[in-house]
Design a protein around this motif. Sequence first.
Motif, PDB file in Angstrom:
ATOM      1  N   PRO A  17       0.841  -1.206   0.000  1.00 50.25           N
ATOM      2  CA  PRO A  17       0.000   0.000   0.000  1.00 50.25           C
ATOM      3  C   PRO A  17       0.878   1.259   0.000  1.00 50.25           C
ATOM      4  O   PRO A  17       1.995   1.247   0.527  1.00 50.25           O
ATOM      5  N   ALA A  18       0.398   2.333  -0.575  1.00 52.54           N
ATOM      6  CA  ALA A  18       1.179   3.574  -0.690  1.00 52.54           C
ATOM      7  C   ALA A  18       1.626   4.085   0.676  1.00 52.54           C
ATOM      8  O   ALA A  18       2.728   4.611   0.816  1.00 52.54           O
ATOM      9  N   ARG A  19       0.796   3.914   1.701  1.00 48.86           N
ATOM     10  CA  ARG A  19       1.155   4.408   3.037  1.00 48.86           C
ATOM     11  C   ARG A  19       2.292   3.604   3.657  1.00 48.86           C
ATOM     12  O   ARG A  19       2.895   4.029   4.635  1.00 48.86           O
ATOM     13  N   CYS A  20       2.591   2.430   3.097  1.00 47.37           N
ATOM     14  CA  CYS A  20       3.636   1.561   3.649  1.00 47.37           C
ATOM     15  C   CYS A  20       4.963   1.701   2.897  1.00 47.37           C
ATOM     16  O   CYS A  20       5.908   0.979   3.184  1.00 47.37           O
ATOM     17  N   LEU A  21       5.026   2.596   1.932  1.00 45.26           N
ATOM     18  CA  LEU A  21       6.260   2.805   1.175  1.00 45.26           C
ATOM     19  C   LEU A  21       7.039   3.970   1.764  1.00 45.26           C
ATOM     20  O   LEU A  21       6.473   5.003   2.110  1.00 45.26           O
ATOM     21  N   VAL A  22       8.342   3.779   1.864  1.00 41.42           N
ATOM     22  CA  VAL A  22       9.244   4.826   2.348  1.00 41.42           C
ATOM     23  C   VAL A  22      10.284   5.050   1.260  1.00 41.42           C
ATOM     24  O   VAL A  22      10.860   4.101   0.736  1.00 41.42           O
ATOM     25  N   PHE A  23      10.533   6.307   0.944  1.00 38.26           N
ATOM     26  CA  PHE A  23      11.504   6.662  -0.085  1.00 38.26           C
ATOM     27  C   PHE A  23      12.694   7.344   0.588  1.00 38.26           C
ATOM     28  O   PHE A  23      12.540   8.409   1.176  1.00 38.26           O
ATOM     29  N   GLU A  71       2.184  -1.073  12.137  1.00 37.60           N
ATOM     30  CA  GLU A  71       0.730  -1.249  12.242  1.00 37.60           C
ATOM     31  C   GLU A  71       0.045  -0.692  10.997  1.00 37.60           C
ATOM     32  O   GLU A  71       0.376   0.386  10.528  1.00 37.60           O
ATOM     33  N   GLY A  72      -0.885  -1.438  10.458  1.00 31.24           N
ATOM     34  CA  GLY A  72      -1.615  -1.000   9.274  1.00 31.24           C
ATOM     35  C   GLY A  72      -0.947  -1.400   7.977  1.00 31.24           C
ATOM     36  O   GLY A  72      -1.473  -1.153   6.900  1.00 31.24           O
ATOM     37  N   CYS A  73       0.235  -1.998   8.033  1.00 32.01           N
ATOM     38  CA  CYS A  73       0.960  -2.450   6.844  1.00 32.01           C
ATOM     39  C   CYS A  73       1.105  -3.968   6.926  1.00 32.01           C
ATOM     40  O   CYS A  73       1.075  -4.544   8.008  1.00 32.01           O
ATOM     41  N   PRO A  74       1.301  -4.630   5.783  1.00 31.46           N
ATOM     42  CA  PRO A  74       1.482  -6.082   5.817  1.00 31.46           C
ATOM     43  C   PRO A  74       2.700  -6.482   6.657  1.00 31.46           C
ATOM     44  O   PRO A  74       3.700  -5.767   6.679  1.00 31.46           O
ATOM     45  N   HIS A  75       2.610  -7.609   7.317  1.00 32.45           N
ATOM     46  CA  HIS A  75       3.699  -8.165   8.126  1.00 32.45           C
ATOM     47  C   HIS A  75       4.224  -7.154   9.148  1.00 32.45           C
ATOM     48  O   HIS A  75       5.382  -6.761   9.101  1.00 32.45           O
ATOM     49  N   PRO A  76       3.404  -6.716  10.116  1.00 29.75           N
ATOM     50  CA  PRO A  76       3.796  -5.633  11.028  1.00 29.75           C
ATOM     51  C   PRO A  76       4.987  -5.945  11.935  1.00 29.75           C
ATOM     52  O   PRO A  76       5.570  -5.032  12.494  1.00 29.75           O
ATOM     53  N   ASP A  77       5.374  -7.192  12.062  1.00 30.81           N
ATOM     54  CA  ASP A  77       6.465  -7.513  12.976  1.00 30.81           C
ATOM     55  C   ASP A  77       7.830  -7.567  12.300  1.00 30.81           C
ATOM     56  O   ASP A  77       8.855  -7.674  12.974  1.00 30.81           O
ATOM     57  N   LYS A  78       7.872  -7.517  10.990  1.00 27.29           N
ATOM     58  CA  LYS A  78       9.144  -7.610  10.286  1.00 27.29           C
ATOM     59  C   LYS A  78       9.835  -6.257  10.231  1.00 27.29           C
ATOM     60  O   LYS A  78       9.206  -5.211  10.383  1.00 27.29           O
ATOM     61  N   LYS A  79      11.118  -6.267   9.990  1.00 27.70           N
ATOM     62  CA  LYS A  79      11.838  -4.995   9.847  1.00 27.70           C
ATOM     63  C   LYS A  79      11.698  -4.496   8.409  1.00 27.70           C
ATOM     64  O   LYS A  79      11.396  -5.282   7.505  1.00 27.70           O
ATOM     65  N   PRO A  80      11.917  -3.202   8.165  1.00 32.59           N
ATOM     66  CA  PRO A  80      11.772  -2.652   6.803  1.00 32.59           C
ATOM     67  C   PRO A  80      12.685  -3.372   5.818  1.00 32.59           C
ATOM     68  O   PRO A  80      13.783  -3.783   6.157  1.00 32.59           O
ATOM     69  N   GLN A  81      12.216  -3.513   4.597  1.00 38.68           N
ATOM     70  CA  GLN A  81      13.021  -4.166   3.578  1.00 38.68           C
ATOM     71  C   GLN A  81      13.124  -3.265   2.352  1.00 38.68           C
ATOM     72  O   GLN A  81      12.171  -2.565   2.009  1.00 38.68           O
ATOM     73  N   GLN A  82      14.282  -3.301   1.698  1.00 42.08           N
ATOM     74  CA  GLN A  82      14.465  -2.529   0.482  1.00 42.08           C
ATOM     75  C   GLN A  82      13.835  -3.293  -0.676  1.00 42.08           C
ATOM     76  O   GLN A  82      14.135  -4.466  -0.885  1.00 42.08           O
ATOM     77  N   LEU A  83      12.973  -2.610  -1.425  1.00 40.95           N
ATOM     78  CA  LEU A  83      12.315  -3.235  -2.561  1.00 40.95           C
ATOM     79  C   LEU A  83      13.146  -3.079  -3.832  1.00 40.95           C
ATOM     80  O   LEU A  83      13.371  -4.037  -4.552  1.00 40.95           O
ATOM     81  N   PHE A  84      13.563  -1.843  -4.109  1.00 45.21           N
ATOM     82  CA  PHE A  84      14.370  -1.549  -5.286  1.00 45.21           C
ATOM     83  C   PHE A  84      14.892  -0.126  -5.188  1.00 45.21           C
ATOM     84  O   PHE A  84      14.577   0.598  -4.248  1.00 45.21           O
ATOM     85  N   THR A  85      15.704   0.263  -6.166  1.00 43.52           N
ATOM     86  CA  THR A  85      16.282   1.609  -6.208  1.00 43.52           C
ATOM     87  C   THR A  85      15.840   2.287  -7.502  1.00 43.52           C
ATOM     88  O   THR A  85      15.711   1.640  -8.539  1.00 43.52           O
ATOM     89  N   VAL A  86      15.618   3.593  -7.421  1.00 43.84           N
ATOM     90  CA  VAL A  86      15.289   4.403  -8.595  1.00 43.84           C
ATOM     91  C   VAL A  86      16.398   5.432  -8.761  1.00 43.84           C
ATOM     92  O   VAL A  86      16.764   6.116  -7.801  1.00 43.84           O
ATOM     93  N   ARG A  87      16.965   5.517  -9.952  1.00 41.65           N
ATOM     94  CA  ARG A  87      17.938   6.569 -10.260  1.00 41.65           C
ATOM     95  C   ARG A  87      17.208   7.656 -11.037  1.00 41.65           C
ATOM     96  O   ARG A  87      16.449   7.367 -11.964  1.00 41.65           O
ATOM     97  N   VAL A  88      17.473   8.899 -10.656  1.00 43.59           N
ATOM     98  CA  VAL A  88      16.781  10.039 -11.255  1.00 43.59           C
ATOM     99  C   VAL A  88      17.800  10.959 -11.902  1.00 43.59           C
ATOM    100  O   VAL A  88      18.724  11.428 -11.236  1.00 43.59           O
ATOM    101  N   ASP A  89      17.659  11.200 -13.195  1.00 44.55           N
ATOM    102  CA  ASP A  89      18.451  12.194 -13.914  1.00 44.55           C
ATOM    103  C   ASP A  89      17.549  13.414 -14.043  1.00 44.55           C
ATOM    104  O   ASP A  89      16.636  13.446 -14.871  1.00 44.55           O
ATOM    105  N   LYS A  90      17.783  14.411 -13.189  1.00 41.15           N
ATOM    106  CA  LYS A  90      16.884  15.566 -13.117  1.00 41.15           C
ATOM    107  C   LYS A  90      16.968  16.458 -14.348  1.00 41.15           C
ATOM    108  O   LYS A  90      15.968  17.056 -14.744  1.00 41.15           O
ATOM    109  N   VAL A  91      18.131  16.556 -14.957  1.00 33.17           N
ATOM    110  CA  VAL A  91      18.296  17.436 -16.113  1.00 33.17           C
ATOM    111  C   VAL A  91      17.557  16.879 -17.327  1.00 33.17           C
ATOM    112  O   VAL A  91      16.801  17.590 -17.997  1.00 33.17           O
ATOM    113  N   ASP A  92      17.783  15.601 -17.620  1.00 31.97           N
ATOM    114  CA  ASP A  92      17.144  14.983 -18.788  1.00 31.97           C
ATOM    115  C   ASP A  92      15.779  14.387 -18.459  1.00 31.97           C
ATOM    116  O   ASP A  92      15.109  13.855 -19.345  1.00 31.97           O
TER     117      ASP A  92
END
Length: 139
Positions: A73-79, A100-121
């Motif tokens: 869910p969007a509320r469970c994503l951290v950037f 609380e309110g997110c899936p698997h409330p007892d687990k520690k945060p996990q990295q899903l993936f990385t996004v690279r941003v080229d702001k100029v282009d």
Amino acid sequence: MRPRKPRTLKQHLIRRLLVVIPASLLMIVVMKTGWLDMAADRLTFNKLAWFDNTKLVEHLRVLVRHNGMTDEPARCLVFLVNGDDPPTAMRVDVMAKHTEGCPHPDKKPQQLFTVRVDKVDRILTTDAGSPGVFHPMGS
């Protein structure tokens, strides 16, 4: 022409309900499908917003959910924005928090993936589905 009879209270209520109920159901569908978020993003995210990290993260939140890159869910994503990157490019780690309110409330945060941003282009690449190998991210 004969004058019309005044509407009864019952007729008035039925006519109102015939308008309100379909409009309410349409709004629920629009909210649940994410159309409302996408429309707001398209209206508010412009060329200058690429240099505003807050707006950029909100744009990424909408894209990640819209493109189906995660089921969280969007509320469970951290950037997490990498502060060591140059001002014209940055890396953003997308994490899933498990509170609380997110899936698997007892687990520690996990990295899903990385996004690279080229702001100029204005180019987004991600390693979602292929850790360490970046490919263009749909916008």
